[in-house]
Design a protein around this motif. Structure first.
Motif, short mmCIF file in Angstrom:
data_model
loop_
_atom_site.label_atom_id
_atom_site.label_comp_id
_atom_site.label_asym_id
_atom_site.label_seq_id
_atom_site.Cartn_x
_atom_site.Cartn_y
_atom_site.Cartn_z
N PHE A 1 3.89 30.29 -48.86
CA PHE A 1 3.55 29.58 -47.63
C PHE A 1 3.07 28.15 -47.90
CE2 PHE A 1 2.37 33.87 -45.52
CZ PHE A 1 3.71 34.11 -45.26
N SER B 1 3.58 37.16 -47.63
CA SER B 1 2.13 37.04 -47.45
C SER B 1 1.40 37.04 -48.79
CB SER B 1 1.62 38.21 -46.59
OG SER B 1 0.20 38.16 -46.56
N ARG C 1 6.20 27.42 -38.83
CA ARG C 1 5.33 26.30 -38.46
C ARG C 1 3.86 26.73 -38.46
NH1 ARG C 1 4.13 23.38 -33.08
NH2 ARG C 1 3.17 21.54 -33.95
N SER C 2 3.64 27.96 -38.05
CA SER C 2 2.26 28.45 -38.03
C SER C 2 1.69 28.54 -39.44
CB SER C 2 2.21 29.84 -37.39
OG SER C 2 2.78 29.80 -36.14
N ILE C 3 2.56 28.80 -40.38
CA ILE C 3 2.11 28.99 -41.75
C ILE C 3 1.83 27.65 -42.42
CG2 ILE C 3 2.69 30.06 -43.96
CD1 ILE C 3 2.62 32.04 -41.63
N ASP D 1 0.68 20.37 -21.79
CA ASP D 1 1.79 21.05 -22.48
C ASP D 1 2.47 20.13 -23.48
OD1 ASP D 1 1.30 23.26 -21.06
OD2 ASP D 1 2.99 23.08 -19.68
N ALA D 2 2.50 18.84 -23.17
CA ALA D 2 3.18 17.90 -24.06
C ALA D 2 2.32 17.54 -25.26
CB ALA D 2 3.56 16.64 -23.29
N LYS E 1 10.54 11.02 -12.56
CA LYS E 1 9.26 10.35 -12.81
C LYS E 1 8.30 10.65 -11.68
CE LYS E 1 9.68 6.51 -15.93
NZ LYS E 1 9.14 5.22 -16.26
N GLN F 1 7.96 21.78 -23.53
CA GLN F 1 6.57 21.34 -23.72
C GLN F 1 6.34 20.03 -22.97
OE1 GLN F 1 4.40 23.22 -25.27
NE2 GLN F 1 5.69 24.67 -26.32
N VAL F 2 7.14 19.02 -23.34
CA VAL F 2 7.00 17.73 -22.65
C VAL F 2 7.47 17.86 -21.20
CG1 VAL F 2 7.75 15.31 -22.66
CG2 VAL F 2 7.25 16.47 -24.80
N THR G 1 6.46 20.22 -38.54
CA THR G 1 5.90 19.71 -37.28
C THR G 1 6.73 20.21 -36.11
OG1 THR G 1 7.26 17.74 -37.41
CG2 THR G 1 5.09 17.62 -38.44
N LYS G 2 6.29 19.89 -34.91
CA LYS G 2 7.01 20.36 -33.72
C LYS G 2 8.40 19.75 -33.60
CE LYS G 2 5.29 16.82 -30.54
NZ LYS G 2 5.01 15.85 -31.62
N ASP G 3 8.63 18.64 -34.31
CA ASP G 3 9.91 17.94 -34.26
C ASP G 3 10.66 18.07 -35.58
OD1 ASP G 3 9.36 16.87 -31.66
OD2 ASP G 3 8.00 15.44 -32.60
N PRO H 1 1.78 24.14 -40.88
CA PRO H 1 1.96 23.16 -39.80
C PRO H 1 1.95 21.72 -40.27
CG PRO H 1 -0.25 24.09 -39.75
CD PRO H 1 0.50 24.85 -40.79
N GLU H 2 1.33 21.47 -41.43
CA GLU H 2 1.30 20.09 -41.91
C GLU H 2 2.68 19.66 -42.39
OE1 GLU H 2 -0.04 22.62 -43.34
OE2 GLU H 2 0.33 22.63 -45.50
N LEU I 1 8.79 29.70 -36.51
CA LEU I 1 7.78 30.70 -36.88
C LEU I 1 7.00 30.28 -38.14
CD1 LEU I 1 9.22 34.23 -36.16
CD2 LEU I 1 7.34 33.05 -35.07
N ASP J 1 -0.25 35.69 -39.79
CA ASP J 1 -0.24 36.75 -40.80
C ASP J 1 -1.50 37.60 -40.60
OD1 ASP J 1 0.14 38.34 -42.97
OD2 ASP J 1 0.01 36.76 -44.48
N ASP K 1 0.24 19.48 -34.68
CA ASP K 1 0.80 18.78 -35.84
C ASP K 1 -0.27 17.98 -36.57
OD1 ASP K 1 3.23 19.74 -35.12
OD2 ASP K 1 4.13 17.81 -34.59
N LEU L 1 7.80 37.26 -43.36
CA LEU L 1 6.42 36.74 -43.33
C LEU L 1 5.49 37.72 -44.03
CD1 LEU L 1 5.94 35.20 -39.75
CD2 LEU L 1 6.08 34.01 -41.92
#
Lengths: 327, 445
Positions: free
Chosen positions: A185, A165, A270-272, B399-400, A73, A293-294, A278-280, A274-275, A268, B250, B407, A161
């Motif tokens: 996609f 396309s 995720r870019s296509i 970054d976090a 911390k 990231q965190v 998600t990152k999780d 993202p909704e 990968l 793409d 998202d 991908l």
């Protein structure tokens, strides 16, 4: 003579008394018996693996375990070095009730329930088909089907991908010929697209294992079955499949382990979409996000161990269940 | 724009440009240079540019007796970051200058950057105010001034002319024109679902301040009036289906769509022009460089863009020498000669300088803008560069929260939530993350 003769005698399984020379030789190196030396020699072939396993698997696990017991911390504005303190099992306690992590686990489990049987079914079907044709033809198909497995995962995803396309890929116009207008996609198709990629990438390996097992089935049983009037389909279902059940359990377990740890594809894709992704999205993505990231390596280490425990538990349960069925 | 790609390219280009000495020919050449540490010293400078930096370093070494620079070439941007983390952990072979790999605040929170205020202060006037701001935290220089590659626009003039429309000059008009273009099957802008950088840049342009230091705590506000101005414009674009959502992953599809005449406007930075020219076919010559739209109530022309400054790592024993080298590489005429592309002889835009007008026309590719003269395109770029805000504080945990923003942005683009809800969610995430890290903050109203 001594040692060579001694070896031959031992290999012949003779339980004769060792010769005087041999006894003299043994007394000259009393620390290890010949048998022990042979065992050491044999074991030495595993050293490259053992060293690699220790350095790249065991050591990281130990380091990860150590990391998971601490937390860091900062204070104030967050500038300067963080204070690291012993946290006991706090990170594990947090991980065990983290809804984000367990949602991702549930998501991937549902995906595994669908995709693993599909992979198994296709792999088995292909293995049976290849087993049914002439060896020369079988070899050709075996190699072709193995190619996807030989392609690195990230490269495979980049290839798909392109294929998916909606603008430049060939699949959309191809399906359009049959009146099927779909966007690979889109949110509704993203699981199908990922699943198709998983099937494509893994059937080659699974098929090879199952094909190897099929090759070990005694051929005379098939002849006997044919004499009794069994069709090829009946032979496959009643003789071949039961014979390769052990290999099916193995490939099933490997598929489950791989699926629960899925990372490359959703990352990968995720870019296509993202909704949707998600990152999780998957447990491995949660862990990656926490670590890189965190920046909470301690918590990421704890989640990694929890994931390993879940995968291990799932493997044991499935192994026991399939063993029960077999017995 | 794809943030990650843009960030990476901007990083590599601005870092390369800064370190390569492509920045000569300005008043800064006469700026007082900081004194090097006493005695001859050797410093390591890291980078991933394999083309020109070594030539700049060689030129520096040839003209300096007291400082010797050893350029440590890394395999890539990613490898640089990984290796840097490792040396900072081991505290061995720490370089004396690192190209920018993160916002300066993040660099500081990670405990990487030295306070180099005393060395930068005497030479700072050579650099734009935006570049200076980007390198400072709480009034102190923890990084070397680094200018953003500012945003301007590329409008498909053939499309606008075909439908008798003028290229919008304000964001409010942008929505109106977008509605008209929609009736002809044309989208006014592309907002990739994975990339919220347009929101960041428009918020910056509107004057938003998402993070600010207030004594010993952070003030966090992702919902201030300026941000809401940007949110409102984007929400209108999305709600009315005026935008495309082509992904940057793409690329062939993206270029194909941009080139098809179905997209009217593309925001961009100077370094991406060549890429578009290379990949466009049908629309080559139809594009025109224009100013980035302003908010209607804007008091002065501003453009957006962020920069991640290079820094002198904690553990470097010769910070004065490091700053002297970087300043020389950024401002000396010898450095510009040495840093020219060996094949093409071209130079980039020195984004950290106070005035880049002398450099912009040279970077304009020859086909994409048709009859629009390079000098005119260069003037648009220079205007954007010279008006770049530069600073946009992204707080101690960028970054976090950025992946969380991706998202939420994705959901907003898919109309699952509104952009305002997305900002509320991201702010809640930031609060939770700062709590878990023990960082003091206050959410502003």
């Amino acid at each position: 003579m001594s040692s060579r003769v001694e070896v031959r005698k031992s290999l012949d399984g003779a339980e004769q008394k060792p010769s005087r020379q041999a006894r003299a030789g043994a007394s000259a190196s009393p620390r290890f018996s010949w048998r022990t030396k042979q065992r050491i020699k044999g074991a030495s072939f595993t050293w490259p693996f053992v060293i690699g396993f220790a350095v790249f698997t065991l050591l990281p696990v130990v380091v990860g375990l150590g990391q998971s017991l601490f937390s860091s911390k900062t204070s104030g504005l967050g500038f300067g070095a963080a204070t690291v303190s012993f946290a006991g099992f706090d990170n594990f306690a947090r991980g065990l009730v983290d809804p984000v992590f367990w949602d991702s686990m549930l998501r991937v489990s549902i995906y595994a329930v669908v995709i693993v049987p599909v992979i198994q079914l296709i792999s088995l079907t292909l293995a049976l088909l290849i087993d049914a044709v002439k060896r020369r033809v079988a070899n050709r198909f075996r190699l072709i089907l193995l190619i996807p497995y030989m392609i690195p995962g990230i490269v495979a995803i980049m290839i798909w991908l392109y294929l998916y396309s909606p603008v430049v890929g060939p699949l959309r116009p191809f399906f359009g010929l049959f009146g099927v207008h779909t966007d690979f996609f889109s949110g509704s198709m993203i699981w199908v697209s990922i699943g198709n990629l998983a099937v494509w990438g893994s059937i080659g390996f699974n098929m090879l294992i199952l094909f190897g097992a099929l090759q070990a089935v005694p051929r005379e049983i098939f002849d006997a079955a044919r004499v009794d009037g069994a069709s090829e389909f009946r032979i496959a279902m009643s003789i071949k499949v039961p014979y390769v059940r052990g290999s099916l359990v193995l490939t099933g377990l490997l598929s489950i382990i791989g699926t629960l740890q899925i990372f490359n594809e959703p990352t990968l894709f995720r870019s296509i979409s993202p909704e949707s992704i998600t990152k999780d999205f998957t447990p491995s993505m949660v862990i990656y996000n926490q670590a890189f990231q965190v920046g909470n390596l301690n918590y990421a280490a704890a989640l990694s161990i929890i994931l390993a425990a879940v995968v291990g538990a799932a493997s044991v349960i499935i192994y026991r269940l399939t063993n029960k069925v077999e017995s | 724009m794809s943030t990650k790609i843009i960030k990476r390219k901007a990083l590599s280009i601005s870092a390369a440009v800064a370190a390569l000495g492509l920045l000569a020919g300005c008043g800064s050449a006469t700026a007082p240079a900081p004194a090097a540490d006493a005695g001859p010293v050797t410093i390591d400078v890291w980078g991933w540019d394999a083309e020109s930096t070594q030539h700049v370093v060689d030129a520096f070494n040839a003209s300096h007796d007291k400082i010797k620079v050893n350029y440590v070439l890394q395999a890539s941007n990613t490898a640089t970051q990984t290796n840097f983390r490792n040396v900072m952990e081991s505290k061995k072979d720490i370089p004396c200058f690192m190209p920018g790999i993160a916002p300066i605040t993040t660099t500081l929170v990670n405990g990487w950057a030295q306070d180099i205020t005393q060395y930068v202060e005497p030479i700072k006037d050579a650099y734009s105010t935006g570049a200076q701001a980007a390198a400072q935290v709480d009034g102190k220089f923890f990084g070397f001034p680094a200018g953003p590659s500012a945003t301007f626009m590329m409008a498909n003039k053939a499309v606008y002319d075909k439908f008798g429309l003028a290229v919008p000059k304000t964001w409010e008009d942008f929505v109106t024109v977008g509605k008209e273009l929609k009736t002809h099957g044309v989208t006014v802008i592309n907002l990739a679902g994975e990339d919220p950088s347009t929101l960041l840049q428009m918020s910056q342009q509107a004057g938003a301040s998402w993070f600010a230091i207030d004594g010993d705590k952070w003030k966090v506000n992702l919902q201030d009036d300026a941000t809401m101005k940007a949110v409102d414009i984007i929400q209108q674009l999305v709600d009315n289906d005026l935008v495309a959502h082509q992904t940057y992953k793409d690329r062939p599809a993206l270029y194909s769509y941009f080139d098809s005449g179905q997209l009217a406007t593309v925001p961009l930075a100077w370094w991406s022009m060549t890429g578009y020219q290379t990949n466009f076919k049908a629309s080559l010559g139809q594009w025109q460089a224009v100013d980035v739209p302003q908010f209607k109530d804007a008091k002065q022309f501003v453009s957006s863009g962020v920069a991640d400054p290079g820094f002198v790592p904690v553990g470097c024993e010769h910070p004065a020498a490091a700053v002297e080298y970087v300043n020389w590489a950024s401002t000396s005429k010898d450095a510009i000669e040495a840093g020219k592309n060996q094949k093409t002889g071209s130079v980039g835009v020195p984004t950290n300088l106070a005035d880049v007008s002398a450099y912009t026309a040279n970077v304009v590719p020859d086909k994409i803008f048709g009859s629009q003269p390079a000098a005119e395109v260069g003037a648009v770029i220079a205007k954007a560069q010279n008006a770049a805000v530069g600073k946009f504080e992204r707080g101690p945990d960028y970054d976090a929260w950025f992946p969380e923003m991706q998202d939420q942005w994705g959901k907003a683009m898919a109309k699952q939530i509104t952009l305002k809800q997305a900002m509320t969610n991201v702010q809640a995430f930031i609060a939770k993350d700062l709590d878990s890290k023990g960082i003091k903050y206050e959410v502003s109203k």
